[in-house]
Design a protein around this motif. Structure first.
Motif, PDB file in Angstrom:
ATOM      1  N   GLY A  56       0.854  -1.180   0.000  1.00 47.46           N
ATOM      2  CA  GLY A  56       0.000   0.000   0.000  1.00 47.46           C
ATOM      3  C   GLY A  56       0.888   1.227   0.000  1.00 47.46           C
ATOM      4  N   SER A  57       0.634   2.155   0.890  1.00 35.77           N
ATOM      5  CA  SER A  57       1.434   3.388   0.945  1.00 35.77           C
ATOM      6  C   SER A  57       2.557   3.303   1.972  1.00 35.77           C
ATOM      7  CB  SER A  57       0.532   4.577   1.261  1.00 35.77           C
ATOM      8  OG  SER A  57      -0.031   4.408   2.549  1.00 35.77           O
ATOM      9  N   THR A  58       2.788   2.132   2.547  1.00 35.89           N
ATOM     10  CA  THR A  58       3.839   1.986   3.553  1.00 35.89           C
ATOM     11  C   THR A  58       4.936   1.062   3.045  1.00 35.89           C
ATOM     12  OG1 THR A  58       2.731   0.132   4.621  1.00 35.89           O
ATOM     13  CG2 THR A  58       2.213   2.335   5.452  1.00 35.89           C
ATOM     14  N   ASN A  59       6.078   1.096   3.725  1.00 39.30           N
ATOM     15  CA  ASN A  59       7.177   0.205   3.395  1.00 39.30           C
ATOM     16  C   ASN A  59       6.847  -1.199   3.871  1.00 39.30           C
ATOM     17  OD1 ASN A  59       9.011   2.248   2.439  1.00 39.30           O
ATOM     18  ND2 ASN A  59       9.206   2.895   4.556  1.00 39.30           N
ATOM     19  N   ARG A  83      15.465  14.440   4.762  1.00 33.57           N
ATOM     20  CA  ARG A  83      15.962  14.604   3.399  1.00 33.57           C
ATOM     21  C   ARG A  83      15.148  13.730   2.458  1.00 33.57           C
ATOM     22  NH1 ARG A  83      20.807  17.333   3.439  1.00 33.57           N
ATOM     23  NH2 ARG A  83      21.930  17.223   5.385  1.00 33.57           N
ATOM     24  N   SER A  84      15.329  14.006   1.179  1.00 27.42           N
ATOM     25  CA  SER A  84      14.690  13.219   0.149  1.00 27.42           C
ATOM     26  C   SER A  84      15.710  12.932  -0.943  1.00 27.42           C
ATOM     27  CB  SER A  84      13.505  13.999  -0.418  1.00 27.42           C
ATOM     28  OG  SER A  84      12.807  13.235  -1.352  1.00 27.42           O
ATOM     29  N   VAL A 116      20.243   8.430   7.018  1.00 25.98           N
ATOM     30  CA  VAL A 116      19.363   7.268   6.893  1.00 25.98           C
ATOM     31  C   VAL A 116      17.905   7.712   7.017  1.00 25.98           C
ATOM     32  CG1 VAL A 116      21.081   5.612   7.728  1.00 25.98           C
ATOM     33  CG2 VAL A 116      19.551   6.722   9.360  1.00 25.98           C
ATOM     34  N   ASN A 117      17.000   6.809   6.657  1.00 21.71           N
ATOM     35  CA  ASN A 117      15.552   7.033   6.783  1.00 21.71           C
ATOM     36  C   ASN A 117      15.053   8.240   5.998  1.00 21.71           C
ATOM     37  OD1 ASN A 117      15.235   4.775   8.434  1.00 21.71           O
ATOM     38  ND2 ASN A 117      15.764   5.953  10.251  1.00 21.71           N
ATOM     39  N   CYS A 118      15.652   8.468   4.838  1.00 21.90           N
ATOM     40  CA  CYS A 118      15.242   9.589   3.990  1.00 21.90           C
ATOM     41  C   CYS A 118      14.139   9.153   3.022  1.00 21.90           C
ATOM     42  CB  CYS A 118      16.434  10.128   3.209  1.00 21.90           C
ATOM     43  SG  CYS A 118      17.752  10.766   4.271  1.00 21.90           S
ATOM     44  N   GLY A 119      13.431  10.133   2.501  1.00 25.34           N
ATOM     45  CA  GLY A 119      12.330   9.886   1.585  1.00 25.34           C
ATOM     46  C   GLY A 119      12.784   9.751   0.147  1.00 25.34           C
ATOM     47  N   ASP A 122       9.858  13.887  -3.843  1.00 25.34           N
ATOM     48  CA  ASP A 122       9.426  15.111  -3.161  1.00 25.34           C
ATOM     49  C   ASP A 122       8.820  14.834  -1.787  1.00 25.34           C
ATOM     50  OD1 ASP A 122       7.141  13.890  -4.028  1.00 25.34           O
ATOM     51  OD2 ASP A 122       6.322  15.636  -5.057  1.00 25.34           O
ATOM     52  N   SER A 123       9.105  13.675  -1.226  1.00 27.91           N
ATOM     53  CA  SER A 123       8.524  13.321   0.068  1.00 27.91           C
ATOM     54  C   SER A 123       9.621  12.974   1.065  1.00 27.91           C
ATOM     55  CB  SER A 123       7.602  12.105  -0.088  1.00 27.91           C
ATOM     56  OG  SER A 123       7.194  11.633   1.170  1.00 27.91           O
ATOM     57  N   THR A 124       9.424  13.356   2.313  1.00 27.63           N
ATOM     58  CA  THR A 124      10.351  12.933   3.358  1.00 27.63           C
ATOM     59  C   THR A 124       9.812  11.711   4.098  1.00 27.63           C
ATOM     60  OG1 THR A 124       9.397  14.513   4.921  1.00 27.63           O
ATOM     61  CG2 THR A 124      11.364  15.218   3.694  1.00 27.63           C
ATOM     62  N   GLN A 125       8.698  11.138   3.600  1.00 23.99           N
ATOM     63  CA  GLN A 125       8.210   9.891   4.192  1.00 23.99           C
ATOM     64  C   GLN A 125       9.319   8.852   4.098  1.00 23.99           C
ATOM     65  OE1 GLN A 125       4.885   8.088   2.209  1.00 23.99           O
ATOM     66  NE2 GLN A 125       4.895   6.309   3.537  1.00 23.99           N
ATOM     67  N   LYS A 126       9.623   8.194   5.191  1.00 28.22           N
ATOM     68  CA  LYS A 126      10.735   7.252   5.245  1.00 28.22           C
ATOM     69  C   LYS A 126      10.593   6.177   4.169  1.00 28.22           C
ATOM     70  CE  LYS A 126      10.906   4.458   8.749  1.00 28.22           C
ATOM     71  NZ  LYS A 126      11.157   3.916  10.083  1.00 28.22           N
ATOM     72  N   ARG A 127      11.562   6.161   3.254  1.00 20.33           N
ATOM     73  CA  ARG A 127      11.625   5.146   2.205  1.00 20.33           C
ATOM     74  C   ARG A 127      12.984   4.462   2.192  1.00 20.33           C
ATOM     75  NH1 ARG A 127       6.882   3.177   0.503  1.00 20.33           N
ATOM     76  NH2 ARG A 127       5.465   4.836  -0.052  1.00 20.33           N
ATOM     77  N   TYR A 128      13.752   4.637   3.247  1.00 21.97           N
ATOM     78  CA  TYR A 128      15.044   3.966   3.431  1.00 21.97           C
ATOM     79  C   TYR A 128      16.112   4.384   2.429  1.00 21.97           C
ATOM     80  CZ  TYR A 128      12.292   1.104   6.570  1.00 21.97           C
ATOM     81  OH  TYR A 128      11.463   0.683   7.567  1.00 21.97           O
TER      82      TYR A 128
END
Length: 145
Positions: A56-59, A83-84, A116-119, A122-128
């Protein structure tokens, strides 16, 4: 020639949620990142990593190793988690682009990610995503052709 990563092996391979993307542990420079992918696989793009490691929208899963993607990722923002990684932004250096990073700053092979844990994009949502200047080695994310 370096050992090619075989997703049928357990040691040094992280099989991600979708079963078509593998983190191939290693310690290679960015220009040599394709050396780790087995025949029938290519180096994943950052977009593929986000798409294939999502539920879905999560890792779906945190990476266990730091791995190169096939992009020269730059950064926007300031600080870990704020960061992104994106194709445009501030360059980390031609041979040290941002990459997929485990949440730990150092992986089992001794590769380092200072951020670490950057988006992504254009998102800072954590994407690793993370790493940057001075972080010169990683494994490689390989996707099935």
């Amino acid at each position: 020639m370096r050992r090619r990563c075989d997703p049928d092996l357990v040691t040094g391979v992280q099989r991600f949620w979708d079963d078509e993307m593998f983190g191939c542990a290693g310690s290679v420079t960015s220009p040599d990142h394709a050396d780790l992918c087995k025949t029938g696989y290519h180096v994943c793009s950052a977009d593929e990593f986000v798409e294939k490691n999502g539920y879905g929208s999560t890792n779906a899963e945190a990476p266990k190793h730091h791995d190169w993607t096939d992009d020269n990722l730059k950064y926007t923002g300031v600080g870990s988690g704020s960061r992104s990684a994106a194709p445009t932004g501030i360059s980390c250096g031609e041979s040290t682009p941002m990459r997929e990073c485990s949440p730990d700053g150092v992986d089992p092979e001794g590769n380092q990610c200072n951020w670490v844990n950057c988006g992504h994009v254009d998102s800072t949502q954590k994407r690793y995503f993370g790493g940057c200047a001075g972080n010169t080695t990683a494994g490689t994310l390989c996707c099935k052709n």
